[in-house]
Design a protein around this motif. Sequence first.
Motif, mmCIF file in Angstrom:
data_model
loop_
_atom_site.group_PDB
_atom_site.id
_atom_site.type_symbol
_atom_site.label_atom_id
_atom_site.label_comp_id
_atom_site.label_asym_id
_atom_site.label_seq_id
_atom_site.Cartn_x
_atom_site.Cartn_y
_atom_site.Cartn_z
ATOM 1 N N GLU A 85 -2.884 4.966 6.386
ATOM 2 C CA GLU A 85 -3.605 3.715 6.150
ATOM 3 C C GLU A 85 -2.961 2.952 4.993
ATOM 4 O O GLU A 85 -2.825 1.727 5.041
ATOM 5 C CB GLU A 85 -5.079 3.993 5.865
ATOM 6 C CG GLU A 85 -5.842 4.421 7.103
ATOM 7 C CD GLU A 85 -7.281 4.817 6.819
ATOM 8 O OE1 GLU A 85 -7.651 4.978 5.638
ATOM 9 O OE2 GLU A 85 -8.026 4.992 7.801
ATOM 10 N N ALA A 86 -2.560 3.644 3.944
ATOM 11 C CA ALA A 86 -1.925 3.001 2.810
ATOM 12 C C ALA A 86 -0.585 2.388 3.221
ATOM 13 O O ALA A 86 -0.223 1.299 2.770
ATOM 14 C CB ALA A 86 -1.723 3.998 1.671
ATOM 15 N N PHE B 169 0.306 1.218 6.165
ATOM 16 C CA PHE B 169 0.141 0.037 7.009
ATOM 17 C C PHE B 169 -0.569 -1.116 6.306
ATOM 18 O O PHE B 169 -0.557 -2.232 6.794
ATOM 19 C CB PHE B 169 -0.577 0.406 8.313
ATOM 20 C CG PHE B 169 0.285 1.221 9.225
ATOM 21 C CD1 PHE B 169 1.362 0.638 9.877
ATOM 22 C CD2 PHE B 169 0.056 2.562 9.417
ATOM 23 C CE1 PHE B 169 2.177 1.370 10.719
ATOM 24 C CE2 PHE B 169 0.859 3.315 10.255
ATOM 25 C CZ PHE B 169 1.933 2.715 10.901
ATOM 26 N N LYS B 170 -1.151 -0.879 5.155
ATOM 27 C CA LYS B 170 -1.796 -1.947 4.393
ATOM 28 C C LYS B 170 -0.791 -2.737 3.569
ATOM 29 O O LYS B 170 -1.072 -3.808 3.110
ATOM 30 C CB LYS B 170 -2.883 -1.380 3.477
ATOM 31 C CG LYS B 170 -4.122 -0.980 4.230
ATOM 32 C CD LYS B 170 -5.205 -0.518 3.293
ATOM 33 C CE LYS B 170 -6.425 -0.099 4.073
ATOM 34 N NZ LYS B 170 -7.496 0.373 3.210
ATOM 35 N N ARG B 171 0.402 -2.178 3.386
ATOM 36 C CA ARG B 171 1.423 -2.848 2.565
ATOM 37 C C ARG B 171 1.997 -4.036 3.240
ATOM 38 O O ARG B 171 2.119 -4.330 4.293
ATOM 39 C CB ARG B 171 2.536 -1.864 2.226
ATOM 40 C CG ARG B 171 2.039 -0.795 1.283
ATOM 41 C CD ARG B 171 3.145 0.125 0.912
ATOM 42 N NE ARG B 171 2.598 1.163 0.056
ATOM 43 C CZ ARG B 171 3.325 1.995 -0.631
ATOM 44 N NH1 ARG B 171 4.636 1.939 -0.586
ATOM 45 N NH2 ARG B 171 2.767 2.905 -1.371
ATOM 46 N N LYS C 257 -4.233 10.832 6.989
ATOM 47 C CA LYS C 257 -4.850 9.573 7.423
ATOM 48 C C LYS C 257 -4.804 8.550 6.291
ATOM 49 O O LYS C 257 -4.464 7.386 6.518
ATOM 50 C CB LYS C 257 -6.299 9.803 7.852
ATOM 51 C CG LYS C 257 -6.990 8.540 8.318
ATOM 52 C CD LYS C 257 -8.420 8.799 8.727
ATOM 53 C CE LYS C 257 -9.085 7.499 9.133
ATOM 54 N NZ LYS C 257 -10.498 7.648 9.378
#
Length: 65
Positions: A60-61, A63-65, A56
Motif C-alpha cells: 500500500e505504501a 502504490f501511494k507514492r 500488505k
Amino acid sequence: MDVDDDLARRADDPLAQLLRQDLGPLSVAELEQRVKALEGEIARTRQVIESAVNHKASAEALFKR
C-alpha cells in the motif's frame, strides 16, 4: 467467497479434527506436550499474520507514492 472459507466446513479439516479429539484418555505428560505443540503453532501462525500485514502495508505504501 474466499477459498479458505470452505476449509472450515470440510469434514476432514485438520483443525476441526483437532477440536473434536477426546482429551480424556491422554496423560498429563501428553496433554503438556499437546499444549507445547499448540503454543508453537500459535506462534507460527502469528508470525505468518504479521508477515502478511507487513507485506500488505508495504504494498500500500509503494502504490501511494
